[in-house]
Structures are given as structure tokens and as C-alpha cells.
Design an enzyme around this catalytic site. Structure first.
Site, PDB file in Angstrom:
ATOM      1  N   LYS A 112       6.960 -40.779 -10.384  1.00  0.00           N
ATOM      2  CA  LYS A 112       7.825 -39.732 -10.945  1.00  0.00           C
ATOM      3  C   LYS A 112       8.353 -40.141 -12.308  1.00  0.00           C
ATOM      4  CE  LYS A 112      11.920 -42.016 -10.190  1.00  0.00           C
ATOM      5  NZ  LYS A 112      12.722 -42.605 -11.265  1.00  0.00           N
ATOM      6  N   ASP A 133      14.656 -42.353  -3.685  1.00  0.00           N
ATOM      7  CA  ASP A 133      13.568 -41.580  -4.307  1.00  0.00           C
ATOM      8  C   ASP A 133      12.446 -41.247  -3.332  1.00  0.00           C
ATOM      9  OD1 ASP A 133      14.820 -41.773  -6.797  1.00  0.00           O
ATOM     10  OD2 ASP A 133      13.714 -43.577  -7.364  1.00  0.00           O
TER      11      ASP A 133
HETATM   12  O1  C5P Z   1      17.988 -46.107  -2.826  1.00  0.00           O
HETATM   13  P1  C5P Z   1      17.333 -47.306  -3.413  1.00  0.00           P
HETATM   14  O2  C5P Z   1      17.104 -48.384  -2.391  1.00  0.00           O
HETATM   15  O3  C5P Z   1      16.102 -46.996  -4.177  1.00  0.00           O
HETATM   16  O4  C5P Z   1      18.359 -47.896  -4.467  1.00  0.00           O
HETATM   17  C1  C5P Z   1      18.209 -49.172  -5.026  1.00  0.00           C
HETATM   18  C2  C5P Z   1      19.504 -49.578  -5.722  1.00  0.00           C
HETATM   19  O5  C5P Z   1      19.706 -48.754  -6.884  1.00  0.00           O
HETATM   20  C3  C5P Z   1      20.760 -49.395  -4.909  1.00  0.00           C
HETATM   21  O6  C5P Z   1      21.010 -50.531  -4.112  1.00  0.00           O
HETATM   22  C4  C5P Z   1      21.825 -49.219  -5.978  1.00  0.00           C
HETATM   23  O7  C5P Z   1      22.180 -50.455  -6.543  1.00  0.00           O
HETATM   24  C5  C5P Z   1      21.078 -48.443  -7.053  1.00  0.00           C
HETATM   25  N1  C5P Z   1      21.272 -46.979  -6.929  1.00  0.00           N
HETATM   26  C6  C5P Z   1      22.498 -46.446  -7.276  1.00  0.00           C
HETATM   27  N2  C5P Z   1      22.693 -45.101  -7.162  1.00  0.00           N
HETATM   28  C7  C5P Z   1      21.690 -44.288  -6.768  1.00  0.00           C
HETATM   29  C8  C5P Z   1      20.429 -44.818  -6.424  1.00  0.00           C
HETATM   30  C9  C5P Z   1      20.250 -46.175  -6.524  1.00  0.00           C
HETATM   31  O8  C5P Z   1      23.426 -47.166  -7.663  1.00  0.00           O
HETATM   32  N3  C5P Z   1      21.904 -42.977  -6.686  1.00  0.00           N
END
Ligand code: C5P
Length: 305
Positions: A11, A145
Site C-alpha cells: 500500500k 494495516d
Molecule cells: O499495528 P502495528 O503492529 O502494525 O503497529 C506497529 C507499531 O506502530 C505500533 O506498536 C505503534 O508503535 C505504531 N503505531 C502507532 N499508531 C498506529 C499504528 C501503529 O503508533 N495507528
């Protein structure tokens, strides 16, 4: 042994508006996700044992661009398969083969694509017939995502990005992606964003200009409306990305933006010829490790064999 192969797209965030850090460690988002035809593949082979193993191969990339995809329980495809099997209350095993094309830690949701492809491939390899809505719930548990990697197309993401809803969009777009030799860790980019000071008050929002440009399929207007709140943070961590972005201005890209948490930079081109000009200029300027052309939107994770 049943083998099923699924493919899921990378993406680009056409818009990414980020609110203040929440108590759960995430940031509230309003984002427009756009799936492009740079896809990872996951082949799931059902086994008679109960182990879930993974091997990862990299298509056409130099070792420097491969990054580090973990091979154990940290691997997102393994996590997806494990979560799916736990939720179905079965103990089937699988051998997963991830064929990586999407840059690792590039801000293009490559790990999320692997998770989405693994969900779809394992569901079929294990003959679970999990309802789509349930796969979407599992996807949200795996990462912010991952639901979009299942859905694809062009879509609005809210919450921490995991709440995906369709947007009215027409036309297709030609992208040139400037890849970096080293990835950026998403949490580090969000932490840098927090350091830059408090975001503007109110709910994060996507601009009306982008929404109407997408409805009209107007590439020039989409390009002008590209926006990423994380861009300044990514540039603070990788100042050299400013040189990459500058090539977009020099070559009259319709728009230039850091994708997600970076460091991939996405340029919107007017057509294939313009894309080639951009790619040659990026390569000639020596401002990135690799250049890839991609088209969007494309569909989300689906079984291909
Ligand atoms: O959801 P995901 O595991 O991909 O997110 C990885 C990291 O990115 C989270 O631990 C956080 O530190 C950051 N993140 C965030 N806010 C979001 C998505 C991700 O702070 N909306």
C-alpha cells in the site's frame, strides 16, 4: 498435501493524518490506503504434523534491500496462521513459503500483506471456510494495516488504521516508488512524530480535496492533495529523503510523498512515459537504492493457485 498460494498487495498512503498518542500506545489515524500491484506471495502447504514453519525468499533484490524478515514466531505470516488455527480450534500444521517482493520495513505494509495472504492461503489449505467478516476481525488483531491488505482497492482507514471502509474512487494511477537500502522501524517513526510536538487539536481528517479528486479520478488533483503527517518525522530520521523528494519536483511529478512511516517515497506520474522519466532521473541522481513502477488500485489478498 494441499498447497494454496495467495497474493497480497503493498500500500501507499495517499493521505495520513495522525492524532495524539493514545493510552494503548497507538495513534488515532485518518488515512487513505491505496493498494498497488507490488505483491508478496504466500504458499501454504498443509502438513500432517502440528508445526507451522516458514521460509522466506526474496525476488530480485540485492541483499542490502532484503531487510530482516524474522523466521520464527515473530513472522507475521506465522502469526496469522497460528491465530487462524487457534480461532478455528484446530491444530493443523503448515509449511509457509513467503516470496517477498514488497520492500521490508519500507512503509508499504509488506509484513501486513504477508499476514493477509497467509490468512487466505491457510484458510483454504486447511479447508476452514472462515467467513470473510471473521477473517477481517483476525486481520485487525494481527496489525493495524492487515485489514486493508485483505480488502485492497482505495479505502479510508480510521481507528489505529484497522477500521477500513470503502471510498468512492475512479480511475487508475501510475506510481514510481523510490526504495531505500535500509528500512525504518514504524514505532521509531511514530516516536519521532511525538517528539515534534503535539499534533493539531481535533480528530485527524483526510482532506475534502483528496476525496473529490479520487471521486473524479483526477490524477493531477490527487497528486496535489497527497499528504503525510509522518513525513517530517521520517525526514528527521532520514534527512537524505529530502533529496529523493526533490527529484519529484524537478521532474514535475503530479505529487510526491513518503509512504506511511517511510522510507519509501511514492511519486505519482501522469502516464508510463512520465514514470520512466521519473525512474531514470531518480536512478541518475543516485538518491535511492532501487526504483519500481507500480499501478493502483488493485484488489486485496486473494488465492492465485
Ligand atoms: O499495528 P502495528 O503492529 O502494525 O503497529 C506497529 C507499531 O506502530 C505500533 O506498536 C505503534 O508503535 C505504531 N503505531 C502507532 N499508531 C498506529 C499504528 C501503529 O503508533 N495507528
Amino acid at each position: 498435501m494441499t498447497s494454496v498460494t495467495a497474493r497480497a498487495p503493498a500500500k501507499v498512503n495517499l493521505a495520513l493524518a495522525v492524532g495524539p498518542l493514545r493510552a494503548d500506545g497507538y495513534h488515532p489515524l485518518a488515512t487513505i490506503y491505496h493498494a498497488v500491484d507490488l505483491c508478496d506471495e504466500v504458499r501454504a502447504t498443509a502438513t500432517t504434523g502440528s508445526e507451522i514453519t516458514v521460509r522466506v525468499t526474496y525476488d530480485g533484490r540485492s541483499p542490502a534491500e532484503r531487510g530482516e524478515v524474522p523466521l520464527g514466531s515473530q513472522n507475521l505470516a506465522v502469526q496469522a496462521a497460528t491465530l487462524l488455527r487457534d480461532s478455528a480450534k484446530v491444530r493443523d500444521g503448515a509449511e509457509l513459503h513467503v516470496r517477498k517482493v514488497i520492500p521490508v520495513a519500507g512503509g508499504m505494509a509488506g509484513g501486513s500483506a504477508d499476514a493477509a495472504a497467509a490468512l487466505v492461503a491457510c484458510d483454504q489449505a486447511w479447508e476452514l471456510g472462515t467467513p470473510r467478516e471473521h477473517l477481517e476481525v483476525l486481520a485487525g488483531l494481527l496489525g493495524s494495516d492487515v485489514p486493508f491488505a485483505l480488502t485492497g482497492g482505495t479505502a479510508l482507514g480510521t481507528g489505529r488504521g484497522e477500521q477500513v471502509s470503502p471510498v468512492l474512487a475512479s480511475g487508475s494511477f501510475v506510481w514510481v516508488l523510490a526504495l531505500s537500502a535500509r528500512g525504518l522501524a514504524t514505532p521509531a517513526v511514530y516516536a519521532a512524530y511525538d517528539q515534534l510536538g503535539p499534533p493539531p487539536p481535533g480528530e485527524p481528517q483526510v482532506s475534502a480535496a483528496l476525496m473529490s479528486a479520487l471521486r473524479a479520478g483526477d490524477a493531477a488533483a490527487v497528486g496535489a492533495a497527497l499528504h503525510n503527517d509522518l513525513q517530517e518525522a521520517a525526514l528527521a530520521l532520514r534527512p537524505e529523503l529530502a533529496d529523493t523528494l526533490a527529484v519529484g519536483t524537478e521532474c514535475a511529478a503530479l505529487g510526491s510523498v513518503v509512504s506511511g512511516s517511510g522510507p519509501t517515497v511514492a511519486f505519482l506520474a501522469g502516464d508510463d512515459e512520465h514514470a520512466l522519466d521519473l525512474a531514470l532521473a531518480l536512478t541518475g541522481a543516485g538518491v535511492c537504492a532501487d526504483v519500481v513502477q507500480a499501478a493502483g488500485p488493485v484488489s486485496g489478498a486473494r488465492v492465485v493457485a
